[in-house]
Design a protein around this motif. Sequence first.
Motif, PDB file in Angstrom:
ATOM      1  N   CYS A 128       2.694 -24.676  16.039  1.00 14.19           N
ATOM      2  CA  CYS A 128       3.880 -24.876  15.404  1.00 14.19           C
ATOM      3  C   CYS A 128       4.637 -23.710  15.719  1.00 14.19           C
ATOM      4  CB  CYS A 128       3.693 -25.100  13.796  1.00 14.19           C
ATOM      5  SG  CYS A 128       2.437 -24.095  13.287  1.00 14.19           S
ATOM      6  N   LYS A 129       4.110 -22.541  15.427  1.00 10.14           N
ATOM      7  CA  LYS A 129       4.965 -21.362  15.600  1.00 10.14           C
ATOM      8  C   LYS A 129       5.582 -21.173  16.873  1.00 10.14           C
ATOM      9  CE  LYS A 129       4.612 -16.477  14.411  1.00 10.14           C
ATOM     10  NZ  LYS A 129       3.590 -15.349  13.918  1.00 10.14           N
ATOM     11  N   GLU A 130       4.628 -21.664  17.891  1.00  4.65           N
ATOM     12  CA  GLU A 130       4.738 -21.506  19.240  1.00  4.65           C
ATOM     13  C   GLU A 130       6.162 -22.286  20.037  1.00  4.65           C
ATOM     14  OE1 GLU A 130       2.163 -22.966  23.000  1.00  4.65           O
ATOM     15  OE2 GLU A 130       1.005 -21.287  21.859  1.00  4.65           O
ATOM     16  N   VAL A 131       6.206 -23.275  19.316  1.00  8.43           N
ATOM     17  CA  VAL A 131       6.983 -24.255  19.905  1.00  8.43           C
ATOM     18  C   VAL A 131       8.316 -24.329  19.270  1.00  8.43           C
ATOM     19  CG1 VAL A 131       5.446 -26.003  20.709  1.00  8.43           C
ATOM     20  CG2 VAL A 131       6.438 -26.241  18.363  1.00  8.43           C
ATOM     21  N   CYS A 132       8.491 -23.714  18.010  1.00  5.92           N
ATOM     22  CA  CYS A 132       9.601 -23.452  17.209  1.00  5.92           C
ATOM     23  C   CYS A 132      10.508 -22.301  17.713  1.00  5.92           C
ATOM     24  CB  CYS A 132       8.998 -23.013  15.989  1.00  5.92           C
ATOM     25  SG  CYS A 132      10.337 -23.045  14.547  1.00  5.92           S
ATOM     26  N   ALA A 133      11.794 -22.713  17.874  1.00  4.26           N
ATOM     27  CA  ALA A 133      12.644 -21.794  18.244  1.00  4.26           C
ATOM     28  C   ALA A 133      12.908 -20.504  17.467  1.00  4.26           C
ATOM     29  CB  ALA A 133      14.115 -22.368  18.559  1.00  4.26           C
ATOM     30  N   LYS A 134      12.679 -20.941  16.120  1.00  2.37           N
ATOM     31  CA  LYS A 134      12.542 -19.851  14.913  1.00  2.37           C
ATOM     32  C   LYS A 134      11.331 -19.566  14.575  1.00  2.37           C
ATOM     33  CE  LYS A 134      17.197 -19.589  15.191  1.00  2.37           C
ATOM     34  NZ  LYS A 134      18.076 -18.476  15.327  1.00  2.37           N
ATOM     35  N   GLY A 135      10.428 -19.691  15.341  1.00  7.38           N
ATOM     36  CA  GLY A 135       8.974 -19.644  14.789  1.00  7.38           C
ATOM     37  C   GLY A 135       8.473 -18.416  14.210  1.00  7.38           C
ATOM     38  N   GLU A 136       8.996 -17.306  14.661  1.00  5.43           N
ATOM     39  CA  GLU A 136       8.813 -15.870  14.097  1.00  5.43           C
ATOM     40  C   GLU A 136       9.436 -15.865  12.597  1.00  5.43           C
ATOM     41  OE1 GLU A 136       6.624 -13.313  15.067  1.00  5.43           O
ATOM     42  OE2 GLU A 136       6.147 -14.858  16.757  1.00  5.43           O
ATOM     43  N   LYS A 137      10.422 -16.370  12.454  1.00  7.93           N
ATOM     44  CA  LYS A 137      11.046 -16.278  11.149  1.00  7.93           C
ATOM     45  C   LYS A 137      10.467 -17.538  10.203  1.00  7.93           C
ATOM     46  CE  LYS A 137      15.426 -14.386  12.817  1.00  7.93           C
ATOM     47  NZ  LYS A 137      16.736 -14.366  12.895  1.00  7.93           N
ATOM     48  N   ILE A 138      10.019 -18.499  10.625  1.00  7.56           N
ATOM     49  CA  ILE A 138       9.742 -19.614   9.737  1.00  7.56           C
ATOM     50  C   ILE A 138       8.074 -19.677   9.455  1.00  7.56           C
ATOM     51  CG2 ILE A 138       9.462 -22.224   9.732  1.00  7.56           C
ATOM     52  CD1 ILE A 138      12.123 -22.125  11.294  1.00  7.56           C
ATOM     53  N   TRP A 139       7.395 -19.610  10.619  1.00  5.25           N
ATOM     54  CA  TRP A 139       6.024 -19.619  10.524  1.00  5.25           C
ATOM     55  C   TRP A 139       5.240 -18.347  10.448  1.00  5.25           C
ATOM     56  CZ3 TRP A 139       4.285 -24.235   9.710  1.00  5.25           C
ATOM     57  CH2 TRP A 139       5.060 -25.570   9.756  1.00  5.25           C
ATOM     58  N   LYS A 140       4.159 -18.668   9.448  1.00  3.17           N
ATOM     59  CA  LYS A 140       3.201 -17.525   9.226  1.00  3.17           C
ATOM     60  C   LYS A 140       1.699 -17.922   9.268  1.00  3.17           C
ATOM     61  CE  LYS A 140       6.164 -14.406   8.189  1.00  3.17           C
ATOM     62  NZ  LYS A 140       6.856 -13.593   9.468  1.00  3.17           N
ATOM     63  N   ILE A 141       0.879 -17.405  10.112  1.00  2.00           N
ATOM     64  CA  ILE A 141      -0.420 -17.755  10.437  1.00  2.00           C
ATOM     65  C   ILE A 141      -1.503 -16.869   9.629  1.00  2.00           C
ATOM     66  CG2 ILE A 141      -2.469 -18.991  11.955  1.00  2.00           C
ATOM     67  CD1 ILE A 141       0.194 -20.219  12.124  1.00  2.00           C
ATOM     68  N   ASN A 142      -2.148 -17.029   8.567  1.00  3.15           N
ATOM     69  CA  ASN A 142      -3.128 -16.290   7.907  1.00  3.15           C
ATOM     70  C   ASN A 142      -4.165 -17.117   7.505  1.00  3.15           C
ATOM     71  OD1 ASN A 142      -1.075 -14.365   7.522  1.00  3.15           O
ATOM     72  ND2 ASN A 142      -0.334 -15.192   5.847  1.00  3.15           N
ATOM     73  N   ASN A 143      -5.389 -16.595   7.815  1.00  3.51           N
ATOM     74  CA  ASN A 143      -6.896 -16.850   7.617  1.00  3.51           C
ATOM     75  C   ASN A 143      -6.939 -18.521   7.886  1.00  3.51           C
ATOM     76  OD1 ASN A 143      -7.293 -14.651   5.889  1.00  3.51           O
ATOM     77  ND2 ASN A 143      -6.350 -15.702   4.169  1.00  3.51           N
ATOM     78  N   LYS A 144      -6.516 -18.610   9.276  1.00  3.00           N
ATOM     79  CA  LYS A 144      -6.688 -19.852   9.993  1.00  3.00           C
ATOM     80  C   LYS A 144      -6.028 -21.121   9.256  1.00  3.00           C
ATOM     81  CE  LYS A 144     -11.202 -18.674  12.411  1.00  3.00           C
ATOM     82  NZ  LYS A 144     -12.261 -19.103  12.547  1.00  3.00           N
TER      83      LYS A 144
END
Length: 73
Positions: free
Chosen positions: A12-28
């Motif tokens: 989800c974070k990888e394909v999103c143009a704003k992934g770094e600002k929108i998505w966080k991945i914590n504890n799987k």
Amino acid sequence: MDKNRCNGCGKCKEVCAKGEKIWKINNKLAHVSNLEFCHACMLCQMKCKKNAITINRPWIDKKYQKTENNNII
């Protein structure tokens, strides 16, 4: 985001143009940290192999409601 389906793969974070600002991945587990930058393009939902993401776009869904005889209005 369905926590029971997400495996934290990060697609989800990888394909999103704003992934770094929108998505966080914590504890799987992926979670949305800021929807302000989301354009509701649905790329994250389409790429999620676990079907853990649901995007509601009422402004579009309402525009293309079907009538009783299945014609789009």
